[in-house]
Design a protein around this motif. Structure first.
Motif, PDB file in Angstrom:
ATOM      1  N   GLY A  80      83.292 -15.298  54.583  1.00 12.37           N
ATOM      2  CA  GLY A  80      84.263 -16.348  54.907  1.00 12.37           C
ATOM      3  C   GLY A  80      85.257 -15.950  55.988  1.00 12.37           C
ATOM      4  O   GLY A  80      86.025 -16.800  56.473  1.00 12.37           O
ATOM      5  N   THR A  81      85.274 -14.678  56.357  1.00 16.42           N
ATOM      6  CA  THR A  81      86.322 -14.190  57.277  1.00 16.42           C
ATOM      7  C   THR A  81      86.488 -15.059  58.531  1.00 16.42           C
ATOM      8  O   THR A  81      87.614 -15.422  58.880  1.00 16.42           O
ATOM      9  N   PRO A  82      85.390 -15.420  59.226  1.00 18.69           N
ATOM     10  CA  PRO A  82      85.579 -16.159  60.490  1.00 18.69           C
ATOM     11  C   PRO A  82      86.146 -17.565  60.301  1.00 18.69           C
ATOM     12  O   PRO A  82      86.585 -18.184  61.263  1.00 18.69           O
ATOM     13  N   CYS A  83      86.140 -18.049  59.056  1.00 22.72           N
ATOM     14  CA  CYS A  83      86.420 -19.464  58.810  1.00 22.72           C
ATOM     15  C   CYS A  83      87.863 -19.757  58.411  1.00 22.72           C
ATOM     16  O   CYS A  83      88.192 -20.903  58.084  1.00 22.72           O
ATOM     17  N   ALA A  95      87.951  -7.744  69.699  1.00 24.98           N
ATOM     18  CA  ALA A  95      86.722  -6.929  69.702  1.00 24.98           C
ATOM     19  C   ALA A  95      85.971  -7.133  71.014  1.00 24.98           C
ATOM     20  O   ALA A  95      86.194  -8.112  71.735  1.00 24.98           O
ATOM     21  N   ASP A  96      85.083  -6.198  71.321  1.00 22.20           N
ATOM     22  CA  ASP A  96      84.276  -6.322  72.546  1.00 22.20           C
ATOM     23  C   ASP A  96      83.075  -7.231  72.325  1.00 22.20           C
ATOM     24  O   ASP A  96      82.642  -7.931  73.229  1.00 22.20           O
ATOM     25  N   HIS A  97      82.518  -7.165  71.126  1.00 20.04           N
ATOM     26  CA  HIS A  97      81.351  -7.999  70.810  1.00 20.04           C
ATOM     27  C   HIS A  97      81.438  -8.497  69.380  1.00 20.04           C
ATOM     28  O   HIS A  97      81.698  -7.714  68.471  1.00 20.04           O
ATOM     29  N   VAL A  98      81.180  -9.782  69.206  1.00 22.05           N
ATOM     30  CA  VAL A  98      81.043 -10.329  67.857  1.00 22.05           C
ATOM     31  C   VAL A  98      79.599 -10.833  67.719  1.00 22.05           C
ATOM     32  O   VAL A  98      79.138 -11.653  68.523  1.00 22.05           O
ATOM     33  N   PHE A  99      78.891 -10.296  66.727  1.00 23.43           N
ATOM     34  CA  PHE A  99      77.500 -10.685  66.485  1.00 23.43           C
ATOM     35  C   PHE A  99      77.422 -11.531  65.226  1.00 23.43           C
ATOM     36  O   PHE A  99      77.965 -11.135  64.193  1.00 23.43           O
ATOM     37  N   TYR A 100      76.708 -12.655  65.335  1.00 18.75           N
ATOM     38  CA  TYR A 100      76.435 -13.470  64.148  1.00 18.75           C
ATOM     39  C   TYR A 100      75.032 -13.130  63.649  1.00 18.75           C
ATOM     40  O   TYR A 100      74.051 -13.336  64.358  1.00 18.75           O
ATOM     41  N   LEU A 138      76.925 -23.444  54.330  1.00 17.17           N
ATOM     42  CA  LEU A 138      76.557 -22.931  55.651  1.00 17.17           C
ATOM     43  C   LEU A 138      76.822 -23.980  56.726  1.00 17.17           C
ATOM     44  O   LEU A 138      77.258 -23.650  57.839  1.00 17.17           O
ATOM     45  N   PHE A 139      76.588 -25.238  56.371  1.00 17.25           N
ATOM     46  CA  PHE A 139      76.840 -26.329  57.310  1.00 17.25           C
ATOM     47  C   PHE A 139      78.319 -26.328  57.719  1.00 17.25           C
ATOM     48  O   PHE A 139      78.661 -26.462  58.888  1.00 17.25           O
ATOM     49  N   GLU A 140      79.202 -26.122  56.733  1.00 17.16           N
ATOM     50  CA  GLU A 140      80.649 -26.090  57.022  1.00 17.16           C
ATOM     51  C   GLU A 140      81.019 -24.857  57.848  1.00 17.16           C
ATOM     52  O   GLU A 140      81.890 -24.902  58.706  1.00 17.16           O
ATOM     53  N   ARG A 141      80.371 -23.756  57.549  1.00 20.57           N
ATOM     54  CA  ARG A 141      80.763 -22.490  58.178  1.00 20.57           C
ATOM     55  C   ARG A 141      80.134 -22.259  59.545  1.00 20.57           C
ATOM     56  O   ARG A 141      80.649 -21.457  60.338  1.00 20.57           O
ATOM     57  N   ASN A 142      79.018 -22.931  59.791  1.00 21.94           N
ATOM     58  CA  ASN A 142      78.268 -22.685  61.021  1.00 21.94           C
ATOM     59  C   ASN A 142      79.091 -22.822  62.295  1.00 21.94           C
ATOM     60  O   ASN A 142      78.919 -22.047  63.236  1.00 21.94           O
ATOM     61  N   ASN A 143      80.004 -23.819  62.313  1.00 24.66           N
ATOM     62  CA  ASN A 143      80.819 -24.026  63.515  1.00 24.66           C
ATOM     63  C   ASN A 143      81.604 -22.780  63.884  1.00 24.66           C
ATOM     64  O   ASN A 143      81.847 -22.524  65.059  1.00 24.66           O
ATOM     65  N   PHE A 144      82.004 -22.040  62.868  1.00 24.77           N
ATOM     66  CA  PHE A 144      82.764 -20.807  63.121  1.00 24.77           C
ATOM     67  C   PHE A 144      81.808 -19.698  63.554  1.00 24.77           C
ATOM     68  O   PHE A 144      82.027 -19.034  64.568  1.00 24.77           O
ATOM     69  N   TYR A 145      80.741 -19.513  62.788  1.00 26.48           N
ATOM     70  CA  TYR A 145      79.795 -18.433  63.095  1.00 26.48           C
ATOM     71  C   TYR A 145      79.239 -18.566  64.527  1.00 26.48           C
ATOM     72  O   TYR A 145      79.038 -17.572  65.225  1.00 26.48           O
ATOM     73  N   LEU A 146      78.992 -19.818  64.920  1.00 35.81           N
ATOM     74  CA  LEU A 146      78.324 -20.028  66.213  1.00 35.81           C
ATOM     75  C   LEU A 146      79.216 -19.738  67.412  1.00 35.81           C
ATOM     76  O   LEU A 146      78.751 -19.757  68.551  1.00 35.81           O
TER      77      LEU A 146
END
Ligand code: S3P
Length: 171
Positions: A80-83, A95-100, A138-146
């Protein structure tokens, strides 16, 4: 170099993070473990005793702390951190790189059926309801992860090849 791994529960952030840190010879931190050590309590107890809002506040504070202090690190975050609390922007800035680490819904269901118990958000969900819950969540969180800098498709790949794929993107 600071690298952050984000993704849903069970997406392999900790496993991949540890392997990658080993390969790159830099230190590894798991944000959930940082919180547990800092508060001297387990994530489940923190959720049960103080509630999710308290947990999210602490998660935000420790995230900033860790990313501001460390020069070089691989950080695996909670699902949940990114959200929450603008954390995704914080990670992209510090950070230099964020990987999903992207795993399909069936892939997540398969993994999480085996390890639901220590995860407060899913431990009380019936196994049969897990696909629907994960799909909606996941549908709710995807906007953040992407928003991550890189998206790694993880289904049907072993940890070693995922680490090699990430390393390739760092060169
Ligand atoms: C959470 C995921 C957990 C942990 C907490 C909340 C979430 O981390 O931070 O239980 O909101 O998805 P993992 O992704 O390591 O399970």
């Amino acid at each position: 170099m600071k690298i952050v791994l984000v993704g849903y529960m069970g997406s392999g952030k900790t496993t991949i993070g540890k392997l990658l840190a080993n390969k790159l010879k830099i230190s590894f931190l798991d944000l959930d473990e940082v919180i547990e050590q800092g508060l001297e309590d387990s994530i489940s107890n923190i959720f049960n005793g103080k509630g999710e809002i308290f947990f999210r506040k602490k998660e935000h504070e420790y995230l900033i702390d860790v990313l501001s202090k460390k020069e070089k690190l691989i950080l695996s975050t909670g699902g949940g951190t990114p959200c929450y609390s603008g954390n995704m922007e914080t990670m992209l800035n510090l950070a230099d790189h964020v990987f999903y680490l992207k795993v399909s819904i069936p892939g997540l269901v398969k993994r999480l059926l085996l390890e639901k118990e220590h995860r407060p958000l899913i431990k009380n969900i019936d196994n049969g309801d897990l696909p629907e819950f994960i799909g909606k969540h996941l549908f709710e969180r995807n906007n953040f992860y992407l928003k991550a800098n890189h998206i790694i498709e993880c289904d049907d790949k072993d940890p070693e090849s995922l680490v090699a794929e990430i390393q390739e993107l760092l060169t």
